[in-house]
Design an enzyme around this catalytic site. Sequence first.
Site, PDB file in Angstrom:
ATOM      1  N   ASN A   1     101.890 -40.527 -17.887  1.00 33.52           N
ATOM      2  CA  ASN A   1     102.090 -39.120 -17.549  1.00 33.52           C
ATOM      3  C   ASN A   1     101.602 -38.845 -16.129  1.00 33.52           C
ATOM      4  O   ASN A   1     100.400 -38.897 -15.865  1.00 33.52           O
ATOM      5  CB  ASN A   1     101.344 -38.243 -18.554  1.00 33.52           C
ATOM      6  CG  ASN A   1     101.991 -36.882 -18.743  1.00 33.52           C
ATOM      7  OD1 ASN A   1     101.345 -35.946 -19.149  1.00 33.52           O
ATOM      8  ND2 ASN A   1     103.266 -36.767 -18.439  1.00 33.52           N
TER       9      ASN A   1
ATOM     10  N   ARG B   1     116.742 -34.335  27.656  1.00 34.40           N
ATOM     11  CA  ARG B   1     115.869 -33.241  28.075  1.00 34.40           C
ATOM     12  C   ARG B   1     115.101 -32.623  26.911  1.00 34.40           C
ATOM     13  O   ARG B   1     113.959 -32.181  27.061  1.00 34.40           O
ATOM     14  CB  ARG B   1     116.733 -32.167  28.749  1.00 34.40           C
ATOM     15  CG  ARG B   1     115.942 -31.134  29.508  1.00 34.40           C
ATOM     16  CD  ARG B   1     116.747 -29.915  29.920  1.00 34.40           C
ATOM     17  NE  ARG B   1     118.176 -30.096  30.018  1.00 34.40           N
ATOM     18  CZ  ARG B   1     119.034 -29.075  30.018  1.00 34.40           C
ATOM     19  NH1 ARG B   1     118.591 -27.834  29.909  1.00 34.40           N
ATOM     20  NH2 ARG B   1     120.333 -29.283  30.114  1.00 34.40           N
TER      21      ARG B   1
END
Length: 657
Positions: free
Chosen positions: A307, A398
């Site tokens: 679990n 850029r």
Amino acid sequence: MPRYTVHVRGEWLAVPCQDAQLTVGWLGREAVRRYIKNKPDNGGFASVDDARFLVRRCKGLGLLDNEDPLDVALEDNEFVEVVIEGDAMSPDFIPSQPEGVYLYSKYREPEKYIALDGDSLTTEDLVSLGEGHYKIKLTPTAEKRVQKSREVIDRIVEEKTVVYGITTGFGKFARTVIPVSKLEELQFNLVRSHSSGVGKPLIPERCRMLLALRINVLAKGYSGISLETLKQVIEVFNASCLPYVPEKGTVGASGDLAPLSHLALGLIGEGKMWSPKSGWADAKYVLAAHGLKPIVLKPKEGLALINGTQMITSLGCEAVERASAIARQADIVAALTLEVLKGTTKAFDTDIHAVRPHRGQVEVAFRFRSLLDSDHHPSEIAESHRFCDRVQDAYTLRCCPQVHGVVNDTIAFVKNIITTEINSATDNPMVFASRGETISGGNFHGEYPAKALDYLAIGVHELAAISERRIERLCNPSLSELPAFLVAEGGLNSGFMIAHCTAAALVSENKALCHPSSVDSLSTSAATEDHVSMGGWAARKALRVIEHVEQVLAIELLAACQGIEFLRPLKTTTPLEKVYDLVRSVVRPWIKDRFMAPDIEAAHRLLVEQKVWEVAAPYIEKYRMEHIPESRPVSPTAFSLEFLHKKSSNIPESEDL
């Protein structure tokens, strides 16, 4: 007396050998004899003498010579396979060689330990555990917490209290009370029935991560597992006995039940298991080969093992660490491309980024400055176009700080969630020893890591999207001022034409993979589990997206280095020349067409192993130290100072930095 475990047509047989001077051929015949003896129809053989076979090791699939003595050819208790001539491989037999690049010869049993307490595991630690660098031990504090939580479970069983998953069934059967005499059977049935995954098994590194992470969660002391059982799990991990865990089958709520059940199935000696010593074999044989016994589950212990969100989160740890590595190396690759395309560094000016101070953006701009600053380490390429008439570059050059920057910030955000998750208790019910009670809740729900990993895939993909556009600029002569597709005698040679197509294909595939899986939910368990996260798929596809990003950047790295060839004898900056030298140590220049796939794989390996980062990082750090307080590490994806101080010693004193 030596004993060998032999696989014949889907069955495993233990074959003792009283005389080690007997041959491999004898072992094969004896295994076939035992196989025939167990079959009503003699397995289709009139006698053992009718069988024609080959014998090979399970470890690495090495073919053995039938005439070799056993004491020379095999180790005691080794696993071998007898392949009957004319047979196809049994459809239920798992190939001995795990998928991926895992190499048996590289595995060495670790000597160092990581002490787990359930609270302080890092993503880096978990990846190291997966790679087999450490064994595990518990801290004394963790041992005490585990013992106290188990006392609560023992009291519940003794008092016959009705508690979900301990004295009741699961999911829709939560109201079905189970007799005390059946509680252990309940846990075994849980593991067996929930082992229903499909698909390829996790490779050893990922299975180690999964097992290590489950141990860490159990060490928190909220699961109710006994210390004895937890120590048995740790012994299995330390022996590198790794269960067969299919990668598909979890919906990521009520935990990763299917994969964790397969993990637990191996621990109880059922299903298949792998170790460096045995290859794939039945789990009970692999455990026995390492002197280990199958775990006998006590009440609640099956549930404690299965679990939780550990499948999502362990894969998420690998995704975060690989994303961090490729994100910082993407800056180096892009800087090299900018040099080849004769771009300007003005867009990385400190003042520009100070007025839009996103952490990732500021750090990426700094890295570009540290790699490209001509005053710091002169670039002959930059000097050659100092007085050109171009004002600004394309966005793919850029805007790297803005695009790469948000990727860094995305990784930092996801890493924070994953780090919290790997140190969280995700069981149900939770055992609170301080209150002496159990409480049912929903910590098993995988929405947190699922959403985070979907976000990670979307963020990291952009590194490939912008890289592919830079590859286009490198290959297109109208944009690069370089020969078409970066090769001489174009037409006779195609150069990087199809390498760019590969990059485009990977970017397109990523666009589909970036559709978030966590927006989906299907009700399961008779509407008891009526909202799920689909986090298992989120984790697996995040890893696939990241691998594609690595491969696209590998192609850009090769293309940028090839572009340098056409600018010689001019040189770029010192750190970028070091990157070029690194690439040329594994891939030679592209003078005429040749088989390109191995070159891409070699460059990909450099990025996966972070070699590109290692050669450039000392220069980045030295630049950082000389420009404090201008810049400092601002992103968790930035390198650690400790690492860089170690690497700085690799810079020759005579170099002009």
